[in-house]
Design an enzyme around this catalytic site. Structure first.
Site, PDB file in Angstrom:
ATOM      1  N   MET A 159       6.468   7.666  17.169  1.00 29.44           N
ATOM      2  CA  MET A 159       6.158   8.600  16.091  1.00 29.44           C
ATOM      3  C   MET A 159       4.767   9.216  16.174  1.00 29.44           C
ATOM      4  O   MET A 159       4.544  10.335  15.720  1.00 29.44           O
ATOM      5  CB  MET A 159       6.336   7.903  14.736  1.00 29.44           C
ATOM      6  CG  MET A 159       7.771   7.475  14.469  1.00 29.44           C
ATOM      7  SD  MET A 159       8.003   6.880  12.789  1.00 29.44           S
ATOM      8  CE  MET A 159       9.695   6.277  12.878  1.00 29.44           C
ATOM      9  N   ASP A 186      -5.534   8.386   8.666  1.00 29.01           N
ATOM     10  CA  ASP A 186      -5.743   7.824   9.997  1.00 29.01           C
ATOM     11  C   ASP A 186      -5.810   8.901  11.074  1.00 29.01           C
ATOM     12  O   ASP A 186      -5.117   9.920  10.990  1.00 29.01           O
ATOM     13  CB  ASP A 186      -4.598   6.873  10.361  1.00 29.01           C
ATOM     14  CG  ASP A 186      -4.710   5.549   9.645  1.00 29.01           C
ATOM     15  OD1 ASP A 186      -5.846   5.123   9.386  1.00 29.01           O
ATOM     16  OD2 ASP A 186      -3.679   4.947   9.338  1.00 29.01           O
ATOM     17  N   ARG A 240      -4.684  10.728   2.736  1.00 32.67           N
ATOM     18  CA  ARG A 240      -3.387  11.201   3.207  1.00 32.67           C
ATOM     19  C   ARG A 240      -2.344  11.204   2.092  1.00 32.67           C
ATOM     20  O   ARG A 240      -1.568  12.154   1.941  1.00 32.67           O
ATOM     21  CB  ARG A 240      -2.917  10.304   4.352  1.00 32.67           C
ATOM     22  CG  ARG A 240      -1.578  10.710   4.943  1.00 32.67           C
ATOM     23  CD  ARG A 240      -1.728  11.854   5.895  1.00 32.67           C
ATOM     24  NE  ARG A 240      -0.441  12.393   6.318  1.00 32.67           N
ATOM     25  CZ  ARG A 240      -0.297  13.477   7.035  1.00 32.67           C
ATOM     26  NH1 ARG A 240      -1.348  14.167   7.400  1.00 32.67           N
ATOM     27  NH2 ARG A 240       0.891  13.912   7.394  1.00 32.67           N
ATOM     28  N   ASP A 251       4.128   0.842  11.741  1.00 29.78           N
ATOM     29  CA  ASP A 251       2.864   0.229  11.336  1.00 29.78           C
ATOM     30  C   ASP A 251       2.669  -1.173  11.897  1.00 29.78           C
ATOM     31  O   ASP A 251       1.562  -1.711  11.842  1.00 29.78           O
ATOM     32  CB  ASP A 251       2.759   0.190   9.802  1.00 29.78           C
ATOM     33  CG  ASP A 251       2.436   1.542   9.210  1.00 29.78           C
ATOM     34  OD1 ASP A 251       2.037   2.445   9.970  1.00 29.78           O
ATOM     35  OD2 ASP A 251       2.572   1.710   7.976  1.00 29.78           O
ATOM     36  N   LYS A 307       0.817  -1.210   0.000  1.00 27.03           N
ATOM     37  CA  LYS A 307       0.000   0.000   0.000  1.00 27.03           C
ATOM     38  C   LYS A 307       0.851   1.260   0.000  1.00 27.03           C
ATOM     39  O   LYS A 307       0.648   2.171  -0.808  1.00 27.03           O
ATOM     40  CB  LYS A 307      -0.932   0.003   1.213  1.00 27.03           C
ATOM     41  CG  LYS A 307      -1.601   1.349   1.509  1.00 27.03           C
ATOM     42  CD  LYS A 307      -2.355   1.305   2.816  1.00 27.03           C
ATOM     43  CE  LYS A 307      -2.937   2.665   3.179  1.00 27.03           C
ATOM     44  NZ  LYS A 307      -1.951   3.584   3.764  1.00 27.03           N
ATOM     45  N   ASN A 308       1.817   1.339   0.913  1.00 24.15           N
ATOM     46  CA  ASN A 308       2.592   2.567   1.050  1.00 24.15           C
ATOM     47  C   ASN A 308       3.474   2.829  -0.165  1.00 24.15           C
ATOM     48  O   ASN A 308       3.738   3.980  -0.510  1.00 24.15           O
ATOM     49  CB  ASN A 308       3.432   2.522   2.323  1.00 24.15           C
ATOM     50  CG  ASN A 308       2.571   2.624   3.575  1.00 24.15           C
ATOM     51  OD1 ASN A 308       1.441   3.096   3.517  1.00 24.15           O
ATOM     52  ND2 ASN A 308       3.099   2.173   4.702  1.00 24.15           N
TER      53      ASN A 308
END
Length: 435
Positions: free
Chosen positions: A341, A121, A97, A319, A22-23
């Site tokens: 983070m 998110d 995002r 994640d 996904k990223n």
């Protein structure tokens, strides 16, 4: 709004193939704006965030052709820049995002960009300063409309520059990198992110004609070129899915084989789960997790409690901290999970506590998990998914619990995991989607 009704206590068995990352997809899709030639991308996951970005690109005038179940051909020769001024564009972009990464390509190729404040998110502050300071270093002029929350960038004459990023932001590095490949002269980005997905973006841009060196390090050098061409690119398997499946296998005492995991690109992820006591077998490029009735968390060498914390690559990805946390609830031993983070990512633990987990939320960033060693199984409850990763962690908890659970707001899970209910049901799970 959709929900999952999950019957817990079932042991799963079989093979599962991770989706495309996904990223990585969010970066790579934005990069198609850098050229007027065809770009083919393979292994694109059918998930909400990615589909929204593809839809946004199509609305901007990019030709989108689905040529196979997971492959698309894009052509950005007719981008409609006037669409950027429309309320429709601003509304769509704010829902995603990853939309912020269209700014770098737009600046590089067209000299201007605009976007509304991106969503995503609800996991605390996720500032964008790194992106915009990087653009300013390249000579762009930045204006933020505080009333409408719109970012306007003028970058007609981008010039290469040296910059030291204030944080090794993955999306920030990607955005600045994509702006710099068509800027005049040489750009040096120090403290750059160097995740495998960023390496993939660099490799793709180089195949398109960019001149990027230092790939895989935190010091990138970019020689600007006048134009980029087309290419074909295949996404890596999603390392977050791979970690999620490892945690799922341990929690449910299941025997699962993760196919085509590209193990050499996973960094310390496998070793981190091994420190949780989970057995992993590498079979070529597959990861086999045997069924384990018990798994014991290691301590540090001096006997002190293990701490698992997130860090920039090659450290442990943030994640997967929620997966480590839920997996620890049924391990033997104790672990401190330190989420550095994001300040709101651990707040989902109240649902796990309601299920019977022993967790002490020390502060917004730290949680101590006391493993139950399966002596006290979690119990099924009704709960709501607050974000993608917490949602999957709750799903794993529900699959391991006694009784039936209902997870609401599974649209959050759908944002990052394709067909997750169908794929896990194929392994023996009992997940029913309720619309």
């Amino acid at each position: 709004m959709s929900s999952f009704r999950v019957k817990g206590g079932l042991k799963l068995k079989g093979e599962i193939t991770p989706q495309g990352a996904k990223n990585e997809a969010l970066q790579i899709l934005c990069a198609v704006l850098l050229t007027d030639q065809d770009v083919t991308i393979n292994k694109i996951p059918n998930i909400r965030d990615v589909n929204k970005l593809i839809e946004l690109l199509a609305d901007m005038g990019v030709s989108v052709e689905k040529i196979a179940p997971e492959s698309y051909r894009f052509n950005a020769s007719k981008v409609d820049l006037e669409y950027l001024d429309s309320d429709k564009f601003l509304t769509k972009a704010s829902a995603l995002r990853g939309s912020v990464m269209i700014l770098g390509p737009l600046l590089a190729r067209f000299g201007k960009g605009k976007i509304s404040k991106p969503g995503g998110d609800k996991i605390g502050r996720r500032r964008l300063d790194t992106h915009f300071i990087g653009f300013q270093n390249l000579g762009a002029k930045f204006n933020y409309d505080t009333q409408r929350e719109i970012y306007n960038i003028d970058g007609k004459e981008l010039k290469g520059a040296y910059m030291l990023l204030d944080e090794a932001s993955v999306t920030g590095t990607a955005n600045i990198l994509m702006a710099a490949v068509l800027a005049k002269g040489k750009t040096t980005i120090y403290n750059a992110a160097c995740e495998p997905y960023l390496q993939q973006l660099c490799d793709m841009l180089n195949r398109m004609g960019a001149k990027i060196t230092g790939v895989g390090s935190n010091l990138l050098n970019i020689e600007g070129v006048e134009k980029l061409g087309g290419t074909e690119h295949t996404l890596l398997p999603d390392m977050i899915e791979i970690g999620s499946f490892i945690g799922l296998a341990a929690m449910t005492q299941s025997e699962i084989t993760i196919k085509d995991a590209q193990i050499h690109r996973l960094g310390i992820i496998p070793d981190t789960f091994r420190r949780m006591g989970i057995k992993l077998e590498f079979r070529g490029d597959d990861i086999h997790i045997p069924a384990q009735k018990h798994y014991e968390i290691e301590t540090f060498i001096d006997g002190s409690i293990l701490t698992v914390a997130d860090a920039i690559w090659p450290g442990f990805t943030p994640d997967l901290l929620s997966i480590v946390l839920v997996t620890a609830t049924q391990a033997k031993g104790t672990v401190l999970v330190h989420q550095k983070m994001f300040e709101s990512r651990l707040f989902f633990v109240d649902k796990l506590i309601d299920m019977g987990a022993q967790i002490i939320l020390c502060d917004p960033h730290r949680a101590t998990v006391i493993g139950l060693d399966r002596k006290y199984p979690l119990k099924g409850i009704r709960m709501t998914s607050p974000d993608i990763r917490a949602g999957v962690s709750l799903l794993i908890a529900a699959l391991s619990a006694e009784g039936t659970s209902v997870i609401d707001n599974v649209e959050q899970i759908d944002r990052g995991y394709q067909y997750i209910d169908q794929r896990l049901n194929a392994l023996g799970a009992d997940i029913v989607r309720i619309d």
